[in-house]
Design a protein around this motif. Structure first.
Motif, mmCIF file in Angstrom:
data_model
loop_
_atom_site.group_PDB
_atom_site.id
_atom_site.type_symbol
_atom_site.label_atom_id
_atom_site.label_comp_id
_atom_site.label_asym_id
_atom_site.label_seq_id
_atom_site.Cartn_x
_atom_site.Cartn_y
_atom_site.Cartn_z
ATOM 1 N N ILE A 139 0.842 -1.211 0.000
ATOM 2 C CA ILE A 139 0.000 0.000 0.000
ATOM 3 C C ILE A 139 0.877 1.261 0.000
ATOM 4 N N ILE A 140 2.077 1.117 0.554
ATOM 5 C CA ILE A 140 2.953 2.284 0.681
ATOM 6 C C ILE A 140 3.379 2.787 -0.697
ATOM 7 N N SER A 141 3.715 1.862 -1.584
ATOM 8 C CA SER A 141 4.126 2.282 -2.937
ATOM 9 C C SER A 141 2.920 2.799 -3.715
ATOM 10 N N ALA A 142 1.746 2.236 -3.456
ATOM 11 C CA ALA A 142 0.531 2.726 -4.132
ATOM 12 C C ALA A 142 0.228 4.155 -3.673
ATOM 13 N N PHE A 143 0.366 4.389 -2.349
ATOM 14 C CA PHE A 143 0.105 5.745 -1.831
ATOM 15 C C PHE A 143 1.135 6.723 -2.392
ATOM 16 N N GLU A 144 2.369 6.277 -2.499
ATOM 17 C CA GLU A 144 3.427 7.131 -3.059
ATOM 18 C C GLU A 144 3.074 7.554 -4.487
ATOM 19 N N GLU A 145 2.619 6.602 -5.282
ATOM 20 C CA GLU A 145 2.245 6.880 -6.683
ATOM 21 C C GLU A 145 1.099 7.893 -6.724
ATOM 22 N N ALA A 200 3.014 5.251 5.181
ATOM 23 C CA ALA A 200 2.426 5.971 4.035
ATOM 24 C C ALA A 200 2.534 7.474 4.261
ATOM 25 N N HIS A 201 2.280 7.889 5.509
ATOM 26 C CA HIS A 201 2.464 9.305 5.854
ATOM 27 C C HIS A 201 3.908 9.718 5.585
ATOM 28 N N GLY A 202 4.838 8.909 6.013
ATOM 29 C CA GLY A 202 6.258 9.248 5.838
ATOM 30 C C GLY A 202 6.662 9.364 4.382
ATOM 31 N N ILE A 203 6.194 8.432 3.552
ATOM 32 C CA ILE A 203 6.595 8.468 2.130
ATOM 33 C C ILE A 203 5.980 9.692 1.453
ATOM 34 N N ALA A 204 4.746 10.042 1.905
ATOM 35 C CA ALA A 204 4.069 11.217 1.304
ATOM 36 C C ALA A 204 4.857 12.494 1.598
ATOM 37 N N VAL A 205 5.343 12.626 2.831
ATOM 38 C CA VAL A 205 6.125 13.817 3.184
ATOM 39 C C VAL A 205 7.469 13.813 2.461
ATOM 40 N N LYS A 206 8.100 12.644 2.443
ATOM 41 C CA LYS A 206 9.422 12.531 1.788
ATOM 42 C C LYS A 206 9.328 12.919 0.314
ATOM 43 N N GLU A 207 8.305 12.398 -0.381
ATOM 44 C CA GLU A 207 8.143 12.707 -1.816
ATOM 45 C C GLU A 207 7.754 14.173 -1.995
ATOM 46 N N ASP A 276 12.360 1.604 8.296
ATOM 47 C CA ASP A 276 10.946 2.022 8.401
ATOM 48 C C ASP A 276 10.782 3.236 9.312
ATOM 49 N N LEU A 277 11.388 3.187 10.496
ATOM 50 C CA LEU A 277 11.168 4.284 11.464
ATOM 51 C C LEU A 277 11.760 5.592 10.940
ATOM 52 N N GLU A 278 12.846 5.517 10.201
ATOM 53 C CA GLU A 278 13.433 6.733 9.626
ATOM 54 C C GLU A 278 12.481 7.297 8.570
ATOM 55 N N LEU A 279 11.873 6.419 7.791
ATOM 56 C CA LEU A 279 10.926 6.889 6.758
ATOM 57 C C LEU A 279 9.740 7.580 7.413
ATOM 58 N N ILE A 280 9.223 6.979 8.503
ATOM 59 C CA ILE A 280 8.028 7.548 9.163
ATOM 60 C C ILE A 280 8.323 8.931 9.742
#
Ligand code: GCO
Length: 448
Positions: A139-145, A200-207, A276-280
């Protein structure tokens, strides 16, 4: 006389969510979402109601925005329906979905209303749930997309981004208690969903940081910060445990603190992998808080995590939620304390992204809705907001939940939270007295 005084640049908004107000669920290429499916399940939603029409904001957004402007609101918090943007969850982008949200933002800006966009407010594309939804790491990669499409196609029109609305409800109501879509009751899946929604929150902020867009980005939590029912140490421990398992498991990792020790003691095992924790823990620009009420918590030997809610004495809303403005003060002071120094920042700005109450609203013979009880609720909570700012809480804005009476999830249309009444037969909009109370408060006449 009492008077509500706020800083000149305080942001005044109303909040809604796509599935709760838009309607148009089969229009212009929108894909199926988990709430379309869940609402068809017998008994899942009151009287089998669903969001097919809702408030029809998909077609009536100009009227709703004109009403907001007339009341003097300076911001509108709405959510983007993922299935309008990527109908299958991944892959093909739906240009009509993009076009709708561009029109909505442009109309808001035409009325000088700031756009506050929630990327995820629970309407997950069904195809992604078919693969496990928030319990599947994919789901994380889907949310990133998905979020990258939103940043690219709407970034020039969005003034504030919220990644996820209420991760607690996504995980607990959706996968632990099964009372919200997708209606699953499974402890292990619920724990996985906690971790993956944080990621998913973390990847959204990172992107987002890679886009170079300047608008602030944050997240909206509905923190559960109960008060101990008595001064007994065991009741304090019970309240601390509830806060850890429902609130700190979301806020702490996102603020760079990792999962709370109490969660580990309670046997919470998250599917954590290296990194994972760094991404979040991506630095955020603000914290969104949805506050409705606080409850007293006590020790209970027989309960799974040894805590149980005790009765409240206060007046209750139509949801049977007690009016507890003192709880808002305690919560905002706690959030200010735990977020101090996060990401090396002195403080993280806070916005109340939802506050309000459900009332048994009716249109009186004079054509008005005299929702005095909602005004009492709003006055009590706005007094706390004005007060905590003086105590150093970095509160920068307040959004009423909600602009309109709308689809209250499993309650269907039976719980009216709007400051604008909706006649669900005709879709007629009628501002309630609370709308005029908010107009006066925003204009600086919040006195009584
Ligand atoms: C939530 C959701 C809203 C609800 C509101 C009233 O906070 O649960 O964000 O969608 O409708 O809170 O329950």
């Amino acid at each position: 006389m009492k008077r509500l005084e706020f800083p000149k640049d305080f942001l005044w908004g109303t909040s809604t969510a796509s599935y709760q107000v838009e309607g148009g669920t089969h229009e212009d290429g929108r894909g199926e979402c988990i709430w379309d499916t869940f609402a068809r399940k017998p008994g899942a939603v009151y009287a089998g109601e669903n969001g097919d029409v809702a408030c029809d904001q998909y077609h009536r957004y100009e009227e709703d925005i004109a009403l907001m402007a007339e009341l003097g609101f300076t911001s509108y918090r709405f959510s983007i329906a993922w299935p309008r943007i990527i109908p299958e969850g991944r892959g093909k982008v739906n240009p009509q979905g993009i076009a709708y949200y561009r029109k909505l933002c442009e109309e808001l800006h035409k009325h000088k209303i700031h756009t506050c966009v929630t990327l995820y407010h629970w309407d997950l594309p069904q195809k992604l749930e078919d693969e496990g939804g928030w319990t599947n790491r994919s789901i994380i990669s889907a949310f990133e997309e998905y979020v990258k499409i939103c940043y690219k196609e709407l970034g020039d029109l969005v003034d504030m981004w919220i990644t996820i609305n209420e991760p607690l409800c996504v995980a607990h109501l959706g996968y632990l208690y099964g009372v919200h879509a997708p209606g699953i009751r499974d402890q292990e899946k619920a724990l996985a969903s906690i971790h993956y929604v944080n990621m998913a929150h973390g990847i959204a902020v990172k992107e987002y940081r890679k886009t170079g867009l300047k608008a602030p980005i944050g997240i909206t939590w509905n923190p559960n910060t109960p008060r101990p029912a008595t001064l007994k140490e065991e009741d304090k421990k019970a309240a601390d445990m509830l806060r850890a398992l429902t609130t700190e498991v979301f806020m702490f990792p996102c603020l760079g603190k990792g999962y709370p020790v109490l969660a580990k003691e309670a046997g919470y095992k998250m599917p954590i992998q290296e990194g994972d924790l760094e991404l979040i823990a991506q630095p955020i620009d603000f914290i969104g808080v949805n506050y409705y009420n606080e409850a007293p918590e006590a020790y209970d030997e027989k309960a799974p995590h040894k805590y149980t809610e005790k009765p409240s004495w206060q007046e209750v809303s139509f949801m049977k939620w007690p009016y507890t403005p003192g709880g808002l003060e305690r919560q905002l002071l706690w959030i200010t304390e735990i977020s101090k120094g996060a990401f090396g920042k002195k403080e993280i700005p806070i916005y109340i992204t939802e506050n309000g109450c459900a009332c048994d609203d009716i249109v009186a013979p004079d054509g008005r809705v005299h929702d005095r009880n909602r005004i009492n609720y709003l006055q009590q909570h706005l007094e706390v907001c004005a007060d905590v700012i003086k105590k150093g809480v970095p509160l920068k804005g307040y959004y009423v939940w909600s602009l309109l009476d709308n689809f209250e999830w499993s309650w269907g249309y039976t719980k009216r939270f709007g400051i604008i009444h909706i006649d669900f037969k005709t879709l007629k909009r009628t501002p309630k007295d609370s709308a005029y109370f908010m107009r006066d408060t925003i204009a600086g006449y919040g006195e009584w």
